[in-house]
Scaffold this active site. Sequence first.
Site, mmCIF file in Angstrom:
data_model
loop_
_atom_site.group_PDB
_atom_site.id
_atom_site.type_symbol
_atom_site.label_atom_id
_atom_site.label_comp_id
_atom_site.label_asym_id
_atom_site.label_seq_id
_atom_site.Cartn_x
_atom_site.Cartn_y
_atom_site.Cartn_z
ATOM 1 N N ALA A 1 -5.094 39.358 28.981
ATOM 2 C CA ALA A 1 -5.844 38.696 28.912
ATOM 3 C C ALA A 1 -6.536 38.237 30.569
ATOM 4 O O ALA A 1 -5.789 38.358 31.227
ATOM 5 C CB ALA A 1 -6.156 37.242 28.114
ATOM 6 N N GLY B 1 -2.258 40.536 26.504
ATOM 7 C CA GLY B 1 -3.158 40.898 25.226
ATOM 8 C C GLY B 1 -2.816 42.463 25.031
ATOM 9 O O GLY B 1 -3.434 42.865 24.456
ATOM 10 N N GLU C 1 -0.629 43.124 22.613
ATOM 11 C CA GLU C 1 -0.717 42.796 21.469
ATOM 12 C C GLU C 1 -2.730 44.002 21.105
ATOM 13 O O GLU C 1 -2.182 43.999 19.837
ATOM 14 C CB GLU C 1 -2.039 41.541 21.580
ATOM 15 C CG GLU C 1 -0.667 40.522 21.263
ATOM 16 C CD GLU C 1 -1.371 38.585 21.370
ATOM 17 O OE1 GLU C 1 -1.805 39.231 23.010
ATOM 18 O OE2 GLU C 1 -0.618 38.182 20.998
ATOM 19 N N GLU D 1 2.865 35.970 28.096
ATOM 20 C CA GLU D 1 2.161 35.157 28.772
ATOM 21 C C GLU D 1 3.016 33.606 28.533
ATOM 22 O O GLU D 1 2.355 32.487 28.956
ATOM 23 C CB GLU D 1 1.276 34.474 26.882
ATOM 24 C CG GLU D 1 0.744 35.500 25.996
ATOM 25 C CD GLU D 1 0.829 36.687 26.072
ATOM 26 O OE1 GLU D 1 2.158 37.142 26.202
ATOM 27 O OE2 GLU D 1 -0.242 38.094 25.756
HETATM 28 N N1 3HC Z 1 -5.851 38.329 35.342
HETATM 29 C C1 3HC Z 1 -6.762 38.523 36.282
HETATM 30 N N2 3HC Z 1 -6.821 38.952 37.000
HETATM 31 C C2 3HC Z 1 -5.300 39.977 36.687
HETATM 32 C C3 3HC Z 1 -4.356 39.293 35.937
HETATM 33 C C4 3HC Z 1 -4.950 38.522 34.529
HETATM 34 N N3 3HC Z 1 -4.221 38.988 33.667
HETATM 35 N N4 3HC Z 1 -3.343 39.598 36.116
HETATM 36 C C5 3HC Z 1 -3.350 40.591 37.670
HETATM 37 N N5 3HC Z 1 -4.426 39.805 37.827
HETATM 38 C C6 3HC Z 1 -4.882 39.724 39.508
HETATM 39 C C7 3HC Z 1 -4.707 39.619 40.190
HETATM 40 O O1 3HC Z 1 -4.876 38.349 40.511
HETATM 41 C C8 3HC Z 1 -4.080 40.066 41.981
HETATM 42 O O2 3HC Z 1 -6.097 40.030 42.285
HETATM 43 P P1 3HC Z 1 -6.354 40.400 43.754
HETATM 44 O O3 3HC Z 1 -5.729 41.398 44.503
HETATM 45 O O4 3HC Z 1 -7.791 39.396 43.882
HETATM 46 O O5 3HC Z 1 -5.333 38.989 44.232
HETATM 47 C C9 3HC Z 1 -5.001 42.059 41.083
HETATM 48 O O6 3HC Z 1 -4.668 41.442 39.370
HETATM 49 C C10 3HC Z 1 -3.814 42.336 41.365
HETATM 50 O O7 3HC Z 1 -2.540 41.794 40.385
HETATM 51 P P2 3HC Z 1 -0.869 41.555 41.471
HETATM 52 O O8 3HC Z 1 -1.071 41.422 42.964
HETATM 53 O O9 3HC Z 1 0.269 40.503 40.375
HETATM 54 O O10 3HC Z 1 -0.247 43.362 41.083
HETATM 55 P P3 3HC Z 1 0.906 43.914 41.492
HETATM 56 O O11 3HC Z 1 0.785 44.946 41.222
HETATM 57 O O12 3HC Z 1 2.371 43.099 41.721
HETATM 58 O O13 3HC Z 1 1.224 43.482 39.150
HETATM 59 C C11 3HC Z 1 1.209 42.347 37.066
HETATM 60 C C12 3HC Z 1 0.698 43.474 37.953
HETATM 61 C C13 3HC Z 1 2.341 43.166 36.645
HETATM 62 C C14 3HC Z 1 0.119 43.350 36.115
HETATM 63 C C15 3HC Z 1 0.493 41.095 37.817
HETATM 64 O O14 3HC Z 1 -0.432 41.538 38.691
HETATM 65 C C16 3HC Z 1 0.642 40.385 36.673
HETATM 66 O O15 3HC Z 1 2.021 40.725 35.825
HETATM 67 N N6 3HC Z 1 -0.336 40.101 36.218
HETATM 68 C C17 3HC Z 1 -0.344 38.929 35.027
HETATM 69 C C18 3HC Z 1 -0.370 39.582 33.429
HETATM 70 C C19 3HC Z 1 0.030 38.866 32.852
HETATM 71 O O16 3HC Z 1 0.284 37.630 32.256
HETATM 72 N N7 3HC Z 1 -0.545 39.134 30.733
HETATM 73 C C20 3HC Z 1 -0.388 37.952 30.354
HETATM 74 C C21 3HC Z 1 -2.323 37.498 29.984
HETATM 75 S S1 3HC Z 1 -2.204 35.837 28.852
HETATM 76 C C22 3HC Z 1 -2.582 37.039 27.605
HETATM 77 O O17 3HC Z 1 -2.827 38.222 27.400
HETATM 78 C C23 3HC Z 1 -3.578 36.124 26.404
HETATM 79 C C24 3HC Z 1 -2.940 36.765 25.281
HETATM 80 O O18 3HC Z 1 -1.935 36.613 24.604
HETATM 81 C C25 3HC Z 1 -4.449 36.530 24.411
#
Ligand code: 3HC
Length: 698
Positions: A63, A102, A105, A125
């Site tokens: 998400a 997400g 999911e 998450e």
């Molecule tokens: N939402 C918004 N922005 C995101 C994001 C997300 N989920 N994931 C990454 N970004 C953004 C980062 O802030 C960064 O932005 P910037 O360049 O402006 O600083 C850019 O994307 C690149 O991210 P990274 O520097 O972290 O890039 P990497 O290649 O090192 O890593 C990744 C990529 C493994 C995807 C890492 O970004 C990550 O772990 N992201 C979070 C993943 C996550 O937690 N997903 C679950 C979200 S909660 C959810 O899905 C709820 C659901 O169950 C309803």
Amino acid sequence: MSKVVKLERRDVIAIVTVNNPPVNALSAAVEGGILECINAAIDDSKVMAVTLTCAGRTFIAGADITEFDKLPKASAWNDLLAAIENSPKPIVAGIHGTALGGGLELALVCHFRVAINDAKLGLPEVKLGLLPGGGGTQRLPRAVGPELAARMIVSGDPISATEALKFGLIDELVEASETGSEAFARKVLAEKRPLRKLRDDSSKLAAAKADRSIITNAVASMTRRARGLEAPFAAAEAVRAAVDLPFEEGLKKERELFRKLVGGDQSKAQRYAFFAEREAKKVVGIPEGTKPRLVERVAIIGAGTMGGGIGMSFANAGIPVTLIEMGEEQLKRGMRVMQKNWEASAARGGIPADAPAKCMAMINGMVGIENVRDADLVIEAVFEMMAVKKEIFVQLDQFAKPGAVLASNTSYLNIDEMANETKRPQDVLGMHFFSPANVMKLCEIVRAAKTAPDALVTAVTLARKIAKVPVVVGVCDGFVGNRMLDQRDKQAQKLLFEGVLPQQIDAVVTQFGLPMGPFAMSDLVGLDGAWRSRKRMGIKSEIEDALCEAGRFGQKAGKGYYRYEGGSRAPLPDPEVEKLIAETLRRLGRKPHAVGDDEMLERMMYPVINAGALILEEGIGTRPGDIDVVWLYGFGWPIYRGGPMYWADQVGLNRIADRLAFYAKKTNDPSLEPVSLLKRLAAEGKGFATLASAVKAA
Ligand code: 3HC
Ligand code: NAI
């Protein structure tokens, strides 16, 4: 038509492609776009099957975290999940990069999933203080069994595509996500495979229904490590619900738990920390497009505690190291420690059995500083004495190749002074690792007055390459981390002189969420080094001096502020220390008195915030978030409190400034007076967060 999701048709196959760089996060626009395309494909009579894939570097990575504060959007999300799952036409997810949160999911409601070999799949998450909120806690246990699902959901760690195949999370490994999912969709049609809805398949739940310990054991080790955090416990509860309740009720439970977490303070802090870490990577004040220098070999001078750990970090990342000592004896000892560390982690199963030999082969141990010749980056980790460091930099100027980046790992000393010993101060900077350097993730990159932008970018890039979290800071005594920590430790010492026991002071700090209090930490570092330098400088610290005179040098001596039994690292309160403190106070004519836990916390933590404010005021740290990242990765600040500067905003700067002024008077300590930035923000009713936006805008 959606700008971020595209629909194409190749004869009977509809191809839905998400294109929302950088990580294809599920924004409201992406969700709406996918729903629109899926519905159009279902309505198109020529379409027999659908694939869902992504353009760019990754499948949907979750998400969009930036939109979490703008809830509610749950109904659109649920409509999308239902539309895919209930589609009468098969839908195949084609995964590359990372299918996370997400994103996974969404893949779980597809009827089939294929992935390329180096893809990763997970529900992270919990690392954001949440749990999966799109049925992940109910469908993943049905896909891979509750044991692995519990481990994945409670730890948040992803699994590889090969593991995903082994456990039934994907149906096939493919060469490329788009063509592979299309080919798989054609196979599904040709073989007339029934549509698999995970919600209707409880076959993998049976074992855990019969034996509850399967889940209990799977979550136990992770929840044990999750001190103070709410999300891992909620995640475990949701997985238990998958086993105990019918699907719809389990889903209800998941939603209820998700809603509670997403609105809670812990998740807000953890989401803040996620972005602070990413902001910290952006170096300000350098020309756009500055490129790092090429680094193929690193030289490290000094194979002691730090040099060894730093060398291990580079070798672990496959970067060859020349490790330099002043004598054979010291070199041998240093190499032996590294080997033992690697062997211990292989014995624990942390690295493959052949890794220690491979890593040792990356280290070339040498005596004599002239051996820095081939290195593109040199890091000195010799004794913490300016004269010794200066001598090293004079020699580096003589032997290092032109253009090599020259770094010091000093904890406190002035990098400008070292740089000025060379004819190439533009190549000099600090790379301040934290102990143990092969474990701790923080690396303060110290920008000296004359450091060239490309030298700075080289250090930042390299730190990331070896899996460290770099934060750029300026030159000052102790930089960001130690300078702030020293303020806390100074106040902890003062409390000791008021008669509060080390264990009482440490308990306040650990209850707050830090892994260790100041006195347990002193024991770990060792008390003798500081004692010797105090003696050299003619400074006294009566209680600690008395401990050292009694041979209580800390953990290595089996006793310090605490006692340690049978080689264990667990600090045990020691009546002898109580006696020694009482005697010292009597000798000094001090009357012990009780101090409440709240007061202790304020007196130790608010000066830390004050020092942080001064660091911002002086420009030593760029953003409040950078300071928070230093504390999260350098000292284990509890992530559910965001970081000290974030926490300060939650407490209110007004209160902190007031209390500091109060304690400055009460304890007769002018150093506690709030600094001008703190006073100004407090008076304006603002928080440090307002400074973060100012930096972003600049
Ligand atoms: N939402 C918004 N922005 C995101 C994001 C997300 N989920 N994931 C990454 N970004 C953004 C980062 O802030 C960064 O932005 P910037 O360049 O402006 O600083 C850019 O994307 C690149 O991210 P990274 O520097 O972290 O890039 P990497 O290649 O090192 O890593 C990744 C990529 C493994 C995807 C890492 O970004 C990550 O772990 N992201 C979070 C993943 C996550 O937690 N997903 C679950 C979200 S909660 C959810 O899905 C709820 C659901 O169950 C309803
Ligand atoms: P240490 O005493 O364990 O190791 C220093 C090593 O440098 C010794 O093995 C010594 O033989 C070697 N050495 C000294 N002069 C040398 C020379 N001219 N050529 C080659 N080798 C030489 O010290 P430690 O703890 O590793 O500290 C090193 C540096 O790292 C210091 O500047 C310290 O402030 C800094 N640091 C230490 C941390 C810690 O927790 N120990 C944390 C972060 C930084």
